[in-house]
Design a protein around this motif. Structure first.
Motif, PDB file in Angstrom:
ATOM      1  N   LYS A  85       0.832  -1.203   0.000  1.00 11.48           N
ATOM      2  CA  LYS A  85       0.000   0.000   0.000  1.00 11.48           C
ATOM      3  C   LYS A  85       0.869   1.257   0.000  1.00 11.48           C
ATOM      4  CE  LYS A  85      -4.030   1.930   2.317  1.00 11.48           C
ATOM      5  NZ  LYS A  85      -5.008   1.714   3.410  1.00 11.48           N
ATOM      6  N   SER A 100      -3.334  10.173  -2.871  1.00 14.13           N
ATOM      7  CA  SER A 100      -4.609   9.711  -2.339  1.00 14.13           C
ATOM      8  C   SER A 100      -4.404   9.091  -0.965  1.00 14.13           C
ATOM      9  CB  SER A 100      -5.243   8.668  -3.267  1.00 14.13           C
ATOM     10  OG  SER A 100      -6.417   8.134  -2.677  1.00 14.13           O
ATOM     11  N   ASP A 101      -5.272   9.462  -0.038  1.00 11.08           N
ATOM     12  CA  ASP A 101      -5.304   8.799   1.269  1.00 11.08           C
ATOM     13  C   ASP A 101      -6.360   7.700   1.279  1.00 11.08           C
ATOM     14  OD1 ASP A 101      -3.273  10.282   2.552  1.00 11.08           O
ATOM     15  OD2 ASP A 101      -4.670  11.943   2.923  1.00 11.08           O
ATOM     16  N   ASN A 102      -6.992   7.481   0.128  1.00 11.20           N
ATOM     17  CA  ASN A 102      -8.076   6.512   0.012  1.00 11.20           C
ATOM     18  C   ASN A 102      -7.658   5.408  -0.963  1.00 11.20           C
ATOM     19  OD1 ASN A 102     -10.463   5.127  -0.237  1.00 11.20           O
ATOM     20  ND2 ASN A 102     -11.686   6.887  -0.864  1.00 11.20           N
ATOM     21  N   GLU A 104      -7.805   1.485  -1.725  1.00 12.63           N
ATOM     22  CA  GLU A 104      -8.573   0.270  -1.431  1.00 12.63           C
ATOM     23  C   GLU A 104      -7.942  -0.922  -2.141  1.00 12.63           C
ATOM     24  OE1 GLU A 104     -12.738  -1.595  -3.128  1.00 12.63           O
ATOM     25  OE2 GLU A 104     -12.534   0.585  -3.071  1.00 12.63           O
ATOM     26  N   ALA A 125      -7.324   3.872  -6.167  1.00 15.11           N
ATOM     27  CA  ALA A 125      -7.121   5.168  -5.511  1.00 15.11           C
ATOM     28  C   ALA A 125      -8.261   6.101  -5.887  1.00 15.11           C
ATOM     29  CB  ALA A 125      -5.780   5.771  -5.925  1.00 15.11           C
ATOM     30  N   ARG A 126      -8.887   6.663  -4.866  1.00 17.36           N
ATOM     31  CA  ARG A 126      -9.960   7.644  -5.076  1.00 17.36           C
ATOM     32  C   ARG A 126      -9.592   8.923  -4.319  1.00 17.36           C
ATOM     33  NH1 ARG A 126     -14.084   4.394  -7.136  1.00 17.36           N
ATOM     34  NH2 ARG A 126     -14.134   2.281  -6.318  1.00 17.36           N
ATOM     35  N   ASP A 127     -10.420   9.938  -4.467  1.00 10.40           N
ATOM     36  CA  ASP A 127     -10.201  11.218  -3.776  1.00 10.40           C
ATOM     37  C   ASP A 127      -8.802  11.743  -4.079  1.00 10.40           C
ATOM     38  OD1 ASP A 127     -12.756  10.830  -2.604  1.00 10.40           O
ATOM     39  OD2 ASP A 127     -11.850   9.696  -0.961  1.00 10.40           O
TER      40      ASP A 127
END
Length: 178
Positions: A85, A100-102, A104, A125-127
Motif C-alpha cells: 500500500k 490519495s489517502d483513500n 482500497e 485510488a480515489r479522492d
C-alpha cells in the motif's frame, strides 16, 4: 501431489530489479532437474479513479517489448518489508502527480508463475489530490485519462497486454460495473 524437493539454488545473475537463479530439484519420480528461477522483491500498482470516473494510465517505453505500453502506475517495493500500500501510494504520486489517502485493495496477483515469484498488490485510488510528479531519472512517462469502457475496448482488441493492468481493469469492472 507429491512434493518436489529443492536440492540447491545458485545465483546466476543479479540485476537492479531481479535475481536469476538455477535451482536443482528432485522430482517425485526421483529424477534430478535444473530449473530457472527469477526472484523479485515484489511490486504494487494503483488504479487511480478521477472524480469523473476516468482512470489515469501511464504510457511508457518497455525495453522488453521494444515499444510503448499503456499501464497502471506501478513500481517495485523499495525493500521486501515495505508495505504494498505504501509502495502504491508512492508510485501514484511519482508517476502521475496525484496523491490519495483513500487506497482500497483490489487484488493481488503473481505475474509469471512458471519461473518468477513476482507478486503485485493492486489498489484503487480515489479522492485524488493534485501534487507534483517525481519521476526517476530514467523514466519518461505520459499520463493519460480513459473511461473504463475505452480501456475494456482496448483489452478486447488486444491492444493492451500488460497482465497487471488487464487484470486490474477487468477486476474493477467486475466489482463496480462502471
Amino acid at each position: 501431489m507429491k512434493p518436489i524437493e529443492r536440492l540447491d539454488r545458485k545465483l546466476a545473475y543479479e540485476g537492479k530489479v531481479i535475481r536469476v537463479y538455477t535451482d536443482t530439484v528432485k522430482l517425485p519420480n526421483g529424477k534430478v532437474s535444473e530449473w530457472d528461477y527469477i526472484g523479485h522483491v515484489g511490486a504494487a500498482a494503483v488504479l487511480p479513479v478521477m472524480p469523473d470516473g476516468k482512470i489515469l494510465m501511464v504510457r511508457q517505453y518497455r525495453n522488453a517489448l521494444d515499444r510503448f505500453t499503456l499501464e497502471l502506475p506501478a513500481g517495485k517495493l523499495d525493500d521486501p518489508e515495505e508495505s504494498m500500500k505504501v509502495c502504491a501510494a508512492r508510485e501514484l504520486e511519482e508517476e502521475t502527480g496525484y496523491h490519495s489517502d483513500n487506497l482500497e485493495p483490489l487484488l493481488t496477483l503473481n505475474t509469471t508463475v512458471a519461473f518468477c515469484n513476482e507478486k503485485i498488490g493492486i489498489f484503487i485510488a480515489r479522492d485524488l489530490v493534485s501534487t507534483k510528479r517525481h519521476l526517476d531519472d530514467e523514466e519518461d512517462i505520459e499520463v493519460e485519462a480513459y473511461s473504463l469502457d475505452a480501456l475494456c475496448e482496448m483489452i478486447d482488441r488486444q491492444e493492451m497486454t500488460d497482465s497487471k493492468t488487464v487484470a486490474a481493469i477487468l477486476a474493477y469492472r467486475n466489482k463496480y460495473g462502471k
